[in-house]
Design a protein around this motif. Structure first.
Motif, PDB file in Angstrom:
ATOM      1  N   CYS A 160     -32.586 -26.784 -14.714  1.00 24.97           N
ATOM      2  CA  CYS A 160     -32.457 -25.725 -15.787  1.00 24.97           C
ATOM      3  C   CYS A 160     -31.885 -24.859 -16.399  1.00 24.97           C
ATOM      4  O   CYS A 160     -31.879 -24.704 -18.359  1.00 24.97           O
ATOM      5  CB  CYS A 160     -34.637 -25.934 -15.427  1.00 24.97           C
ATOM      6  N   HIS A 161     -31.625 -24.017 -15.572  1.00 19.40           N
ATOM      7  CA  HIS A 161     -30.513 -22.733 -15.896  1.00 19.40           C
ATOM      8  C   HIS A 161     -29.195 -23.594 -16.432  1.00 19.40           C
ATOM      9  O   HIS A 161     -29.059 -22.985 -17.824  1.00 19.40           O
ATOM     10  CB  HIS A 161     -30.431 -21.945 -14.385  1.00 19.40           C
ATOM     11  N   ARG A 162     -28.987 -24.609 -16.202  1.00 15.56           N
ATOM     12  CA  ARG A 162     -27.632 -25.058 -17.380  1.00 15.56           C
ATOM     13  C   ARG A 162     -27.813 -25.812 -18.186  1.00 15.56           C
ATOM     14  O   ARG A 162     -27.470 -25.068 -19.317  1.00 15.56           O
ATOM     15  CB  ARG A 162     -27.657 -26.592 -16.713  1.00 15.56           C
ATOM     16  N   VAL A 163     -29.444 -25.866 -18.402  1.00 19.87           N
ATOM     17  CA  VAL A 163     -29.411 -26.222 -20.316  1.00 19.87           C
ATOM     18  C   VAL A 163     -29.825 -24.785 -21.163  1.00 19.87           C
ATOM     19  O   VAL A 163     -29.356 -24.451 -21.825  1.00 19.87           O
ATOM     20  CB  VAL A 163     -30.786 -26.868 -19.912  1.00 19.87           C
ATOM     21  N   ARG A 164     -30.734 -23.670 -20.207  1.00 21.71           N
ATOM     22  CA  ARG A 164     -30.254 -22.694 -20.890  1.00 21.71           C
ATOM     23  C   ARG A 164     -29.104 -21.675 -20.996  1.00 21.71           C
ATOM     24  O   ARG A 164     -29.434 -21.156 -22.393  1.00 21.71           O
ATOM     25  CB  ARG A 164     -31.704 -21.526 -20.139  1.00 21.71           C
ATOM     26  N   LEU A 165     -28.867 -22.019 -20.324  1.00 18.01           N
ATOM     27  CA  LEU A 165     -26.990 -21.895 -20.350  1.00 18.01           C
ATOM     28  C   LEU A 165     -26.401 -22.167 -21.869  1.00 18.01           C
ATOM     29  O   LEU A 165     -25.795 -21.236 -22.407  1.00 18.01           O
ATOM     30  CB  LEU A 165     -26.377 -21.382 -19.291  1.00 18.01           C
ATOM     31  N   VAL A 166     -26.531 -23.484 -21.597  1.00 16.11           N
ATOM     32  CA  VAL A 166     -25.719 -23.960 -22.871  1.00 16.11           C
ATOM     33  C   VAL A 166     -26.958 -23.746 -24.738  1.00 16.11           C
ATOM     34  O   VAL A 166     -25.632 -22.933 -25.480  1.00 16.11           O
ATOM     35  CB  VAL A 166     -25.981 -25.279 -23.287  1.00 16.11           C
ATOM     36  N   LEU A 167     -28.192 -23.659 -23.955  1.00 19.21           N
ATOM     37  CA  LEU A 167     -28.480 -22.602 -25.218  1.00 19.21           C
ATOM     38  C   LEU A 167     -28.018 -21.615 -25.478  1.00 19.21           C
ATOM     39  O   LEU A 167     -27.922 -20.610 -26.937  1.00 19.21           O
ATOM     40  CB  LEU A 167     -30.250 -22.768 -25.310  1.00 19.21           C
ATOM     41  N   ALA A 168     -28.016 -20.973 -24.499  1.00 13.35           N
ATOM     42  CA  ALA A 168     -27.229 -19.155 -25.177  1.00 13.35           C
ATOM     43  C   ALA A 168     -25.888 -19.243 -25.528  1.00 13.35           C
ATOM     44  O   ALA A 168     -26.118 -18.750 -25.802  1.00 13.35           O
ATOM     45  CB  ALA A 168     -28.044 -17.808 -23.897  1.00 13.35           C
ATOM     46  N   ALA A 169     -25.686 -20.317 -25.327  1.00 10.47           N
ATOM     47  CA  ALA A 169     -24.360 -20.053 -25.537  1.00 10.47           C
ATOM     48  C   ALA A 169     -24.150 -20.826 -27.283  1.00 10.47           C
ATOM     49  O   ALA A 169     -22.943 -19.789 -27.636  1.00 10.47           O
ATOM     50  CB  ALA A 169     -23.256 -20.859 -24.531  1.00 10.47           C
ATOM     51  N   LYS A 170     -24.902 -21.277 -27.369  1.00 12.88           N
ATOM     52  CA  LYS A 170     -24.836 -21.886 -28.490  1.00 12.88           C
ATOM     53  C   LYS A 170     -25.461 -20.699 -29.637  1.00 12.88           C
ATOM     54  O   LYS A 170     -25.820 -20.474 -31.237  1.00 12.88           O
ATOM     55  CB  LYS A 170     -25.627 -23.193 -29.331  1.00 12.88           C
ATOM     56  N   GLY A 171     -26.426 -19.662 -28.762  1.00 15.12           N
ATOM     57  CA  GLY A 171     -27.024 -18.470 -30.238  1.00 15.12           C
ATOM     58  C   GLY A 171     -28.434 -19.545 -30.109  1.00 15.12           C
ATOM     59  O   GLY A 171     -28.496 -19.085 -31.309  1.00 15.12           O
ATOM     60  N   VAL A 172     -28.939 -19.843 -29.743  1.00 15.86           N
ATOM     61  CA  VAL A 172     -29.420 -20.709 -30.405  1.00 15.86           C
ATOM     62  C   VAL A 172     -30.851 -19.982 -29.852  1.00 15.86           C
ATOM     63  O   VAL A 172     -31.475 -20.204 -28.529  1.00 15.86           O
ATOM     64  CB  VAL A 172     -29.861 -22.697 -30.161  1.00 15.86           C
ATOM     65  N   SER A 173     -31.701 -19.828 -31.003  1.00 14.20           N
ATOM     66  CA  SER A 173     -33.643 -19.678 -31.298  1.00 14.20           C
ATOM     67  C   SER A 173     -34.588 -20.933 -30.234  1.00 14.20           C
ATOM     68  O   SER A 173     -34.318 -22.041 -31.031  1.00 14.20           O
ATOM     69  CB  SER A 173     -34.052 -19.172 -32.060  1.00 14.20           C
TER      70      SER A 173
END
Length: 207
Positions: free
Chosen positions: A22-35
């Motif tokens: 789950c952290h893996r996906v959240r890190l991808v989202l954070a790297a993309k700057g996606v809300s």
């Protein structure tokens, strides 16, 4: 970033409070700057919203309008293509294939050891030793470039960094042999995006 679980935005992520995948996906989202809307799911207690979308109730589960995804690797690749900037995979096919193979190996060989450690008991001690040995044996891969096998952050780092973040809590001490891995982790942990990817429970893993 987190919003009410009853107010559906374009993207909704059902996520555990402490999970490498789950952290893996959240890190991808954070790297993309996606809300996105973050819905915390307690282990063994999937909310009705989730089971309506994914009968197995597993996390991570990503909802993008009418699309529901619940395989972690598929979710990460989808997000990288759906939000192409910044790209989290190299352009050339050879480098992409190398990183994909590395991620498959980590999912198949390293993450089961993490699960065994979490389960506790005598097998946990063996799993700690095996995980430490596997990481130390991979030190040359961490030394090959600024990030894992790549000059820029990639989807592989989004998998590996959450694991490295958890090593102290897992009781895995890399000592001097693993210093390149510790240094690698610190480079990523200093990024504001990494801090945004953490749940309150995950922040406590390093305190």
């Amino acid at each position: 970033m987190a919003q009410s679980p009853r107010t559906r935005t374009v993207l909704t992520l059902f996520t555990a409070r402490d999970s490498v995948q789950c952290h893996r996906v959240r890190l991808v989202l954070a790297a993309k700057g996606v809300s996105y809307e973050r819905v915390a799911v307690d282990e063994g207690k999937p909310p009705e919203d989730l089971t309506d979308l994914n009968a197995s109730g597993t996390v991570p589960t990503l909802v993008d309008r009418d699309l529901v995804l619940y395989d972690t690797a598929v979710i990460c690749e989808y997000l990288d293509e759906r939000y192409p900037h910044p790209p989290l995979m190299p352009v050339d096919p050879l480098s992409r294939a190398r990183l994909r193979l590395a991620m498959v190996r980590i999912e198949q060989e390293w993450l089961p050891l993490v699960a065994t450690i979490h389960a506790g008991g005598r097998p946990a001690d063996t799993a700690r030793k095996r995980l430490r040995e596997a990481l130390v044996a991979s030190v040359p891969l961490f030394k090959a470039s600024k990030f894992f096998l790549n000059p820029e952050m990639s989807l592989a780092d989004c998998l590996i960094a959450p694991l490295v973040w958890r090593l102290p809590a897992l009781g895995v001490d890399l000592a001097r042999e693993g210093k390149p891995i510790v240094d690698y982790g610190e480079r990523i942990f200093r990024n504001p995006g990494f801090a945004r990817s953490l749940t309150p429970e995950e922040k406590l893993l390093r305190e």
